[in-house]
Design an enzyme around this catalytic site. Structure first.
Site, PDB file in Angstrom:
ATOM      1  N   ASP A 190       0.840  -1.140   0.172  1.00 27.56           N
ATOM      2  CA  ASP A 190       0.133   0.070   0.109  1.00 27.56           C
ATOM      3  C   ASP A 190       0.731   1.101   0.056  1.00 27.56           C
ATOM      4  OD1 ASP A 190      -2.359  -1.801   0.224  1.00 27.56           O
ATOM      5  OD2 ASP A 190      -2.060  -1.614   2.372  1.00 27.56           O
ATOM      6  N   LYS A 191       0.309   2.345  -0.514  1.00 26.73           N
ATOM      7  CA  LYS A 191       0.900   3.654  -0.503  1.00 26.73           C
ATOM      8  C   LYS A 191       1.721   3.944   0.888  1.00 26.73           C
ATOM      9  CE  LYS A 191      -0.030   8.472  -0.833  1.00 26.73           C
ATOM     10  NZ  LYS A 191      -1.050   9.640  -1.123  1.00 26.73           N
TER      11      LYS A 191
END
Length: 303
Positions: free
Chosen positions: A137-138
């Site tokens: 994920d970011k």
């Protein structure tokens, strides 16, 4: 736009499941998106994803043309942990998106890779995700594998599919986990209401297994190691929050805390794999980043 006509020979099967089985390289989620966009019709009428097909019906599927999006090479610094002729191991910082998507067309890991090694990235995942084997994920930091050619991509992808890849994370979670170690075995699928979230469910889900071990305990928090046996979207975040131990800083599945963080304290610290060419087992590790370490040090002082 591509149009596909299918004759139904089965009965009482949900149309999204029927089409996912009939259409090559079409996932059930992609089928559901087409249905939501009214691209699937029976007898000229649009239907819903829970519609059950009947023998003799003809289904019309209209697949929109892919909108071309040029991915631009950008001179963004990369933390290269390992590199040879066929692959890279990259330590992704928190805040960096892995590949371009709606709302994030620049500043991604792919943009950086196109500048760093423009002519040596696997093309299996197409121009939007060259060399990308898996993602985090970011707002999760840590180690990612990148393939420089299709042979390496296929080899490493098979290891991911067979769950033979070593993937270990560090996380700080809310609350005091009772057991020193354990396993969470709970299937994960798309949330029925909020489609941006995942959830534990038996409907339209996939097996998800996370092994955890307590590394350190604090007042109201626990520092843990998590080893993935499977790799589902948001797996650790969903599994830990389901037991009341959401990851600190997680704005999607977590609760408010005192640290004013920009994202969850989750770091992919270790990755191990069989090298695609040499056949040698290789393993790499990176410690938690400074912003994560600062929170741990603060909690140690508060004991």
């Amino acid at each position: 736009m591509e149009q596909i006509l299918l004759k139904v020979e089965e009965n009482n099967i949900r149309i999204d499941k029927f089409l996912a089985n009939k259409l090559e390289n079409m996932t059930r989620s992609r089928v559901q998106k087409l249905i939501d966009e009214e691209c699937v019709k029976i007898s000229g009428e649009v239907i819903k994803a829970n519609y059950k097909v009947k023998s003799g019906e003809e289904i019309e599927v209209n697949i929109p043309d892919v909108q071309s999006m040029e991915t631009v090479a950008e001179d963004i610094p990369l933390d290269i942990v390992f590199e040879d002729d066929c692959m890279l191991v990259v330590n992704k910082p928190q805040g960096m998106v892995v590949h371009p998507a709606a709302g994030n067309y620049s500043g991604t890991l792919v943009n950086a890779l196109l500048h760093y090694c423009p002519d040596t990235l696997s093309g299996i995942n197409g121009e939007k995700r060259p060399g990308i084997l898996h993602r985090i994920d970011k707002d999760t930091s840590g180690l990612l594998l990148v393939a420089k050619n299709d042979l390496a991509h296929q080899s490493l992808s098979e290891q991911i599919k067979a769950h033979s890849l070593t993937r270990e994370y560090r996380a700080l979670v809310h609350g005091n986990i009772k057991n020193d170690e354990g396993t969470i075995n709970a299937p994960i699928g798309r949330h029925p209401v909020d489609r941006k979230k995942m959830t534990i469910t038996n409907k339209n889900s996939r097996e998800a297994i996370t092994h955890y071990k307590v590394l350190e305990r604090f007042k109201g928090y626990t520092f843990i190691s998590c080893r993935l046996e499977t790799g589902r979207t948001h797996q650790i975040r969903v599994h830990m929050s389901s037991g009341g131990h959401s990851i600190v800083g997680d704005k999607t599945y977590g609760i408010k805390d005192k640290f004013n963080l920009n994202g969850q304290l989750l770091h992919a610290c270790r990755v191990g794999f069989i090298h695609p060419v040499s056949g040698e087992y290789m393993e790499f590790m990176r410690d938690i980043p400074v912003h994560f370490e600062n929170v741990i040090e603060r909690l140690r002082r508060e004991l």
